[in-house]
Write a protein that holds these residues in place. Structure first.
Motif, PDB file in Angstrom:
ATOM      1  N   GLY A  31       0.807  -1.220   0.000  1.00 35.61           N
ATOM      2  CA  GLY A  31       0.000   0.000   0.000  1.00 35.61           C
ATOM      3  C   GLY A  31       0.835   1.263   0.000  1.00 35.61           C
ATOM      4  N   VAL A  32       1.896   1.296   0.810  1.00 33.96           N
ATOM      5  CA  VAL A  32       2.792   2.448   0.866  1.00 33.96           C
ATOM      6  C   VAL A  32       3.502   2.598  -0.484  1.00 33.96           C
ATOM      7  CG1 VAL A  32       4.918   3.341   1.930  1.00 33.96           C
ATOM      8  CG2 VAL A  32       3.109   2.375   3.374  1.00 33.96           C
ATOM      9  N   LEU A  38       6.763   4.057  -5.310  1.00 30.59           N
ATOM     10  CA  LEU A  38       8.135   3.597  -5.047  1.00 30.59           C
ATOM     11  C   LEU A  38       8.507   2.450  -5.976  1.00 30.59           C
ATOM     12  CD1 LEU A  38       7.920   3.501  -1.144  1.00 30.59           C
ATOM     13  CD2 LEU A  38       8.778   5.360  -2.587  1.00 30.59           C
ATOM     14  N   HIS A  39       9.777   2.362  -6.287  1.00 32.92           N
ATOM     15  CA  HIS A  39      10.278   1.231  -7.076  1.00 32.92           C
ATOM     16  C   HIS A  39      10.524   0.027  -6.176  1.00 32.92           C
ATOM     17  CE1 HIS A  39      11.869   4.270 -10.205  1.00 32.92           C
ATOM     18  NE2 HIS A  39      10.669   3.865 -10.530  1.00 32.92           N
ATOM     19  N   THR A  40      11.022   0.277  -4.983  1.00 34.44           N
ATOM     20  CA  THR A  40      11.409  -0.801  -4.078  1.00 34.44           C
ATOM     21  C   THR A  40      10.200  -1.394  -3.365  1.00 34.44           C
ATOM     22  OG1 THR A  40      12.926  -1.402  -2.306  1.00 34.44           O
ATOM     23  CG2 THR A  40      11.850   0.715  -2.099  1.00 34.44           C
ATOM     24  N   GLU A  97      16.496   5.075  -1.704  1.00 39.59           N
ATOM     25  CA  GLU A  97      15.830   5.392  -2.969  1.00 39.59           C
ATOM     26  C   GLU A  97      15.249   6.785  -2.785  1.00 39.59           C
ATOM     27  OE1 GLU A  97      11.703   4.484  -5.323  1.00 39.59           O
ATOM     28  OE2 GLU A  97      12.641   2.753  -4.378  1.00 39.59           O
ATOM     29  N   ARG A  98      15.566   7.677  -3.720  1.00 36.50           N
ATOM     30  CA  ARG A  98      15.012   9.036  -3.689  1.00 36.50           C
ATOM     31  C   ARG A  98      14.524   9.379  -5.092  1.00 36.50           C
ATOM     32  NH1 ARG A  98      19.030  13.270  -1.601  1.00 36.50           N
ATOM     33  NH2 ARG A  98      18.269  12.526   0.408  1.00 36.50           N
ATOM     34  N   ASN A  99      13.234   9.626  -5.206  1.00 36.01           N
ATOM     35  CA  ASN A  99      12.647   9.991  -6.509  1.00 36.01           C
ATOM     36  C   ASN A  99      13.002   8.996  -7.605  1.00 36.01           C
ATOM     37  OD1 ASN A  99      11.585  12.381  -5.355  1.00 36.01           O
ATOM     38  ND2 ASN A  99      13.510  13.439  -5.711  1.00 36.01           N
ATOM     39  N   GLY A 100      12.981   7.702  -7.273  1.00 31.18           N
ATOM     40  CA  GLY A 100      13.241   6.668  -8.258  1.00 31.18           C
ATOM     41  C   GLY A 100      14.717   6.423  -8.545  1.00 31.18           C
ATOM     42  N   GLN A 101      15.596   7.174  -7.901  1.00 31.30           N
ATOM     43  CA  GLN A 101      17.038   7.016  -8.076  1.00 31.30           C
ATOM     44  C   GLN A 101      17.631   6.395  -6.816  1.00 31.30           C
ATOM     45  OE1 GLN A 101      18.584   7.980 -11.068  1.00 31.30           O
ATOM     46  NE2 GLN A 101      16.459   8.265 -11.699  1.00 31.30           N
TER      47      GLN A 101
END
Length: 110
Positions: A31-32, A38-40, A97-101
């Motif tokens: 859910g989060v 998020l990618h992870t 992970e920050r903004n997909g990076q």
């Protein structure tokens, strides 16, 4: 269409873990992950972080802590345990992970 009220969001209802007297973490769940894009699939999301802690650590709200040193993070409580048990004057590498990076920052515990 369904009206979403902020109280319904997974990050709002999730259990919060307080770390370093200024970071609130929540465990990444399906859910989060969906809510935040998020990618992870696992880790600990920084839900809130105080300005002084953000400035000192380089961490930001919405960062996901993926690993601490070589330990893969599965939940928010695990981050608290690893930070609490860090030896004095040690350096800890935090993978995020920050903004997909993906990135890392080194924290020095005094």
């Amino acid at each position: 269409d369904r009206l979403v009220v902020s109280g319904d969001l997974p990050t709002v209802t999730a259990e919060k873990v307080n770390v370093l007297r200024g970071i609130e973490l929540v465990t990444v769940t399906a859910g989060v992950r969906s809510e935040r894009g998020l990618h992870t699939a696992q880790g600990a999301l920084i839900f809130r972080i105080s300005a002084p802690i953000a400035q000192a650590t380089g961490l930001q709200a919405n960062d996901v802590i993926l690993a601490v040193n070589r330990t893969i993070i599965k939940n928010a409580a695990q981050v608290n345990d690893l930070f609490t048990n860090a030896p004095p004057r040690s350096t800890i590498r935090v993978h995020i992970e920050r903004n997909g990076q993906y990135a890392f920052t080194d924290l020095v515990f005094r």
